[in-house]
Design a protein around this motif. Structure first.
Motif, PDB file in Angstrom:
ATOM      1  N   LEU A 105       0.806  -6.259   2.031  1.00 43.26           N
ATOM      2  CA  LEU A 105      -0.506  -6.312   2.678  1.00 43.26           C
ATOM      3  C   LEU A 105      -0.683  -7.569   3.517  1.00 43.26           C
ATOM      4  O   LEU A 105      -1.360  -7.543   4.542  1.00 43.26           O
ATOM      5  CB  LEU A 105      -1.618  -6.227   1.629  1.00 43.26           C
ATOM      6  CG  LEU A 105      -1.709  -4.928   0.832  1.00 43.26           C
ATOM      7  CD1 LEU A 105      -2.837  -5.015  -0.189  1.00 43.26           C
ATOM      8  CD2 LEU A 105      -1.906  -3.741   1.740  1.00 43.26           C
ATOM      9  N   CYS A 106      -0.046  -8.674   3.119  1.00 42.78           N
ATOM     10  CA  CYS A 106      -0.170  -9.929   3.863  1.00 42.78           C
ATOM     11  C   CYS A 106       0.878 -10.065   4.963  1.00 42.78           C
ATOM     12  O   CYS A 106       0.859 -11.043   5.709  1.00 42.78           O
ATOM     13  CB  CYS A 106      -0.062 -11.111   2.911  1.00 42.78           C
ATOM     14  SG  CYS A 106       1.595 -11.302   2.199  1.00 42.78           S
ATOM     15  N   GLU A 154      -7.285   1.251  -6.375  1.00 42.37           N
ATOM     16  CA  GLU A 154      -7.813  -0.054  -5.992  1.00 42.37           C
ATOM     17  C   GLU A 154      -8.453  -0.796  -7.168  1.00 42.37           C
ATOM     18  O   GLU A 154      -8.178  -1.982  -7.385  1.00 42.37           O
ATOM     19  CB  GLU A 154      -8.830   0.136  -4.862  1.00 42.37           C
ATOM     20  CG  GLU A 154      -9.064  -1.076  -4.046  1.00 42.37           C
ATOM     21  CD  GLU A 154      -9.819  -0.759  -2.765  1.00 42.37           C
ATOM     22  OE1 GLU A 154      -9.818  -1.629  -1.902  1.00 42.37           O
ATOM     23  OE2 GLU A 154     -10.398   0.340  -2.631  1.00 42.37           O
ATOM     24  N   SER A 186      -6.787 -10.532  -1.455  1.00 40.63           N
ATOM     25  CA  SER A 186      -8.005 -10.483  -0.639  1.00 40.63           C
ATOM     26  C   SER A 186      -8.185  -9.116   0.014  1.00 40.63           C
ATOM     27  O   SER A 186      -9.313  -8.691   0.242  1.00 40.63           O
ATOM     28  CB  SER A 186      -7.997 -11.580   0.424  1.00 40.63           C
ATOM     29  OG  SER A 186      -7.050 -11.308   1.444  1.00 40.63           O
ATOM     30  N   HIS A 187      -7.099  -8.405   0.273  1.00 34.83           N
ATOM     31  CA  HIS A 187      -7.202  -7.070   0.861  1.00 34.83           C
ATOM     32  C   HIS A 187      -7.830  -6.065  -0.100  1.00 34.83           C
ATOM     33  O   HIS A 187      -8.381  -5.057   0.332  1.00 34.83           O
ATOM     34  CB  HIS A 187      -5.825  -6.571   1.308  1.00 34.83           C
ATOM     35  CG  HIS A 187      -5.332  -7.249   2.542  1.00 34.83           C
ATOM     36  ND1 HIS A 187      -5.567  -6.762   3.800  1.00 34.83           N
ATOM     37  CD2 HIS A 187      -4.622  -8.395   2.690  1.00 34.83           C
ATOM     38  CE1 HIS A 187      -5.018  -7.578   4.679  1.00 34.83           C
ATOM     39  NE2 HIS A 187      -4.440  -8.583   4.025  1.00 34.83           N
ATOM     40  N   ALA A 226     -11.634  -6.435   0.618  1.00 40.19           N
ATOM     41  CA  ALA A 226     -12.115  -6.326   2.002  1.00 40.19           C
ATOM     42  C   ALA A 226     -13.227  -5.281   2.100  1.00 40.19           C
ATOM     43  O   ALA A 226     -13.323  -4.378   1.272  1.00 40.19           O
ATOM     44  CB  ALA A 226     -10.966  -5.954   2.931  1.00 40.19           C
ATOM     45  N   CYS A 284      -2.717 -11.105  -0.271  1.00 41.06           N
ATOM     46  CA  CYS A 284      -2.620  -9.697  -0.681  1.00 41.06           C
ATOM     47  C   CYS A 284      -3.845  -9.294  -1.497  1.00 41.06           C
ATOM     48  O   CYS A 284      -4.443  -8.243  -1.256  1.00 41.06           O
ATOM     49  CB  CYS A 284      -1.348  -9.450  -1.494  1.00 41.06           C
ATOM     50  SG  CYS A 284       0.175  -9.391  -0.533  1.00 41.06           S
ATOM     51  N   LYS A 306       0.842  -1.192   0.000  1.00 43.28           N
ATOM     52  CA  LYS A 306       0.000   0.000   0.000  1.00 43.28           C
ATOM     53  C   LYS A 306       0.881   1.248   0.000  1.00 43.28           C
ATOM     54  O   LYS A 306       1.901   1.297   0.681  1.00 43.28           O
ATOM     55  CB  LYS A 306      -0.919   0.031   1.217  1.00 43.28           C
ATOM     56  CG  LYS A 306      -1.983   1.127   1.122  1.00 43.28           C
ATOM     57  CD  LYS A 306      -2.784   1.312   2.381  1.00 43.28           C
ATOM     58  CE  LYS A 306      -3.629   0.133   2.728  1.00 43.28           C
ATOM     59  NZ  LYS A 306      -4.540   0.429   3.875  1.00 43.28           N
TER      60      LYS A 306
END
Length: 83
Positions: A36-37, A56, A76-77, A80, A74, A20
């Motif tokens: 992110l993970c 995004e 999956s973020h 969210a 990653c 990010k």
């Protein structure tokens, strides 16, 4: 605050991870050092980015094109529930 995403390849696994970024000033960006993970960091990543500073929606489209080479956690973020 504007946010965006950068995709980098982890050298040891060749898997791509999302990082990010956020705008700190006009056209000046800071990227988090952990993915992110939280399993990859900038030091473990290749010098070149697959993409950087994408929003995004654009990041979702690009990782979909790349497919399974991108870390699933990653990705999956990007889906969210918004904060």
């Amino acid at each position: 605050m504007k946010k965006s995403f950068t995709l980098k390849r982890k050298k040891s696994t060749n898997e791509y991870h999302l990082f990010k970024s956020f705008e700190v000033k006009d056209n000046s960006w800071q990227t988090f050092s952990s993915s992110l993970c939280d399993t990859s960091n900038m030091d473990e990543s290749s010098a070149n980015s697959k993409f950087k500073l994408l929003g995004e929606d654009e990041a979702r489209m690009e990782v979909a094109k790349i497919g399974r080479k991108v870390c699933g956690l990653c990705v999956s973020h990007l889906y969210a529930t918004p904060e």
